[in-house]
Design an enzyme around this catalytic site. Structure first.
Site, PDB file in Angstrom:
ATOM      1  N   HIS A  48      65.376  -2.400 -22.407  1.00  0.00           N
ATOM      2  CA  HIS A  48      65.001  -4.023 -22.940  1.00  0.00           C
ATOM      3  C   HIS A  48      64.649  -3.805 -24.458  1.00  0.00           C
ATOM      4  O   HIS A  48      65.122  -4.299 -25.302  1.00  0.00           O
ATOM      5  CB  HIS A  48      65.263  -5.364 -22.011  1.00  0.00           C
ATOM      6  N   ARG A  49      63.744  -3.458 -24.081  1.00  0.00           N
ATOM      7  CA  ARG A  49      62.503  -3.401 -25.506  1.00  0.00           C
ATOM      8  C   ARG A  49      63.062  -2.459 -26.490  1.00  0.00           C
ATOM      9  O   ARG A  49      63.022  -2.769 -27.855  1.00  0.00           O
ATOM     10  CB  ARG A  49      60.611  -3.089 -25.203  1.00  0.00           C
ATOM     11  N   GLU A  60      56.264 -13.112 -23.028  1.00  0.00           N
ATOM     12  CA  GLU A  60      56.137 -13.273 -21.902  1.00  0.00           C
ATOM     13  C   GLU A  60      56.095 -14.049 -21.016  1.00  0.00           C
ATOM     14  O   GLU A  60      54.827 -14.374 -20.842  1.00  0.00           O
ATOM     15  CB  GLU A  60      55.458 -11.670 -21.266  1.00  0.00           C
TER      16      GLU A  60
END
Length: 173
Positions: A48-49, A60
């Site tokens: 995802h990053r 987060e």
């Protein structure tokens, strides 16, 4: 606009949400609810990053989602939450029904009033067989009730299947 993107595992829901965020033309803040506690989850988080633009902000937050949304939602910003079912799982794992009820109520109370573009991603896990274990059945029930309540408040709800969006409510993305 408040958007809910639902889908099964690897259905393309996160990718669709990221495309909608990019198309918004607004600065994007990605709100990650996962707690990568093992190697496999770390690998998922890393994917995802790598896929997200470097210009996007990141918060987060595994539990206090409503607080983060209230603090960061603005008319000139897009918030992408990935995902509601991981957030729900984090709360269920605390084994604190009062905290779950409080966080859920806080989310439902604030979500429809948030300014800007809000994109919520969640796993649709209620389409399969009835789970065997008590905790798993509770999770499926809680997720189903949460999805119904969130969808009622959203202007757009999309179900993704095999990477294809099916618009359930509002205009097609």
């Amino acid at each position: 606009m408040l958007n809910l993107i639902l889908g099964g595992a690897r259905s393309g829901k996160s990718r669709l949400a990221e495309q909608l965020a990019e198309r918004s033309g607004l600065p994007v803040t990605y709100i990650a609810t996962s707690e990568p506690l093992d190697g496999e989850m770390n690998a998922r988080v890393q994917l995802h990053r790598e896929r997200r633009p470097a210009t996007w902000g990141l918060i987060e937050e595994p539990l206090a989602l409503a607080d983060v949304l209230r603090t960061n939602a603005h008319d000139d910003r897009c918030l992408l939450v990935d995902c509601l079912t991981l957030w729900l799982t984090n709360l269920l794992m605390l084994d604190n029904p009062e905290r779950l009820a409080r966080e859920r109520a806080a989310l439902l109370d604030c979500v429809a009033e948030l300014p800007g573009e809000i994109i919520l991603v969640s796993n649709e896990s209620g389409l399969g067989v009835v789970p065997l274990g008590e905790l798993t059945r509770r999770y499926v029930d809680e997720a189903g009730w949460l999805h119904q309540a969130i969808a009622e408040r959203c202007q757009r709800v999309v179900l993704t299947v095999a990477g294809l969006p099916l618009t359930l409510k509002g205009n097609a993305p």
